[in-house]
Scaffold this active site. Structure first.
Site, PDB file in Angstrom:
ATOM      1  CG  ASP A 188      52.776  36.036  37.317  1.00 41.82           C
ATOM      2  OD1 ASP A 188      53.041  35.361  38.351  1.00 41.82           O
ATOM      3  OD2 ASP A 188      53.267  37.056  36.850  1.00 41.82           O
ATOM      4  NE  ARG A 247      49.656  38.973  35.522  1.00 37.39           N
ATOM      5  CZ  ARG A 247      49.158  39.058  37.152  1.00 37.39           C
ATOM      6  NH1 ARG A 247      49.675  39.695  37.753  1.00 37.39           N
ATOM      7  NH2 ARG A 247      48.037  38.556  37.328  1.00 37.39           N
ATOM      8  NE  ARG A 303      54.001  45.413  37.003  1.00 36.57           N
ATOM      9  CZ  ARG A 303      53.527  44.154  37.320  1.00 36.57           C
ATOM     10  NH1 ARG A 303      52.346  43.648  37.460  1.00 36.57           N
ATOM     11  NH2 ARG A 303      54.618  43.560  37.766  1.00 36.57           N
ATOM     12  CG  HIS A 353      50.160  45.505  41.601  1.00 39.91           C
ATOM     13  ND1 HIS A 353      50.415  43.981  41.444  1.00 39.91           N
ATOM     14  CD2 HIS A 353      49.883  45.916  40.307  1.00 39.91           C
ATOM     15  CE1 HIS A 353      50.106  43.752  40.116  1.00 39.91           C
ATOM     16  NE2 HIS A 353      49.789  44.943  39.622  1.00 39.91           N
ATOM     17  CB  CYS A 375      48.568  38.728  44.791  1.00 35.14           C
ATOM     18  SG  CYS A 375      49.608  40.110  45.249  1.00 35.14           S
TER      19      CYS A 375
END
Ligand code: ARG
Length: 290
Positions: free
Chosen positions: A68, A93, A143, A172, A266
């Site tokens: 990612d 992550r 998040r 997000h 992103c």
């Protein structure tokens, strides 16, 4: 009406090691095949679009085992030359955090970043922290922790407005809201709590409101330079709405990256060097980047 385009500086990470090997949002299905070569080709096209629009693109090296990392937006948010780093919610992550922070520490001077800070609370960079001249719009609910909103406010000395996300598909803020120019935003109301919808309505009475069909193809995950808006090709209704408001939609197909819940925004971390020193004097405390 759209304002003039301004030249931007973006940080991107080639998806050399992209795959979907875990699921941390509803878009991710590790059992569905991913074509990494196609992901790279689609990403290269996005990078080419930015260069053709006259923007500058810096690159951070991808790391094997961090699929990612291509989603550079999550690596930090950079405001007035201050890089507010990332602390990830999920174990998978977490190692990306130091990669991005180190990049800003080692390339800071070249790109006009004078300090880098690792937040104490969970903060997923521009995925949840979207900058406008008047304020920073900050997502929470899935998040980024609201405590990080306050940390960011202290670090950069700008107002941070917290917004609550309620639909896990829009985990997000940058999957549900995009900043189009200094005053204009577009958002998908159903992704927000009732209170946050009211706040957005008051702050942005002229905002564009996205339709379901565009939201569910991650159409809101768009990158604007004030005039050109780079958005997923599947978001045809949104492209039309943007054109009606005087923006120039530039469409891109990132279908492979969408298998991880990502789109153009992103993949794109905007580097905002220190500007307007007369306005900024006094704000932004220095810190040891931990
Ligand atoms: N698979 C990634 C995650 O769930 C996608 C991140 C997308 N980035 C973004 N800025 N919305 O963390």
């Amino acid at each position: 009406m759209a304002t003039a385009a301004t030249r931007r500086h973006y940080l991107m990470c080639r998806p050399t090691y992209f795959t979907v090997s875990y699921a941390i949002n509803p878009w991710m299905h590790p059992d569905v095949a991913v074509d990494t070569d196609l992901a790279v080709a689609q990403w290269e096209n996005l990078r080419r679009i930015y260069l053709d629009l006259g923007h500058e693109v810096s690159l951070i090296d991808p790391v094997p085992g961090l699929p990612d990392m291509v989603f550079a937006a999550n690596g930090a948010v950079v405001v007035d030359g201050l890089a507010f780093g990332a602390r990830f919610r999920h174990l998978e992550r977490m190692p990306e955090s130091t990669r991005y922070l180190e990049w800003f520490k080692t390339h800071g001077v070249e790109v006009g970043v004078r300090d880098a800070y690792l937040p104490l609370a969970v903060a997923e960079g521009e995925g949840d922290l979207l900058t406008t001249p008047a304020r920073i719009l900050a997502g929470t609910g899935f998040r980024t922790d609201p405590a990080a909103h306050r940390e960011l406010e202290e670090y950069v000395g700008r107002e941070v407005v917290s917004l609550e996300l309620v639909d896990p598909r829009f985990y997000h803020l940058d999957t549900a809201l995009a900043v189009l120019d200094d005053e204009t935003i577009v958002y998908y109301p159903a992704a927000f709590s009732a209170g946050s919808r009211q706040v957005l309505g008051e702050l942005y009475p002229d905002a564009l409101l996205a339709e379901d069909a565009d939201a569910v193809v991650l159409g809101l995950n768009a990158v604007s330079d004030g005039r050109h808006v780079v958005l997923p090709v599947q978001a045809t209704g949104l492209a039309r709405q943007l054109a009606e408001r005087g923006f120039e939609p530039v469409t891109v197909d990132l279908s492979e990256l969408r298998k991880s819940g990502g789109g153009p925004k992103c993949c794109t971390l905007e580097i905002r060097p220190e500007i307007r020193p007369e306005v900024r004097s006094g704000a932004g405390r220095s810190s040891d980047a931990r």
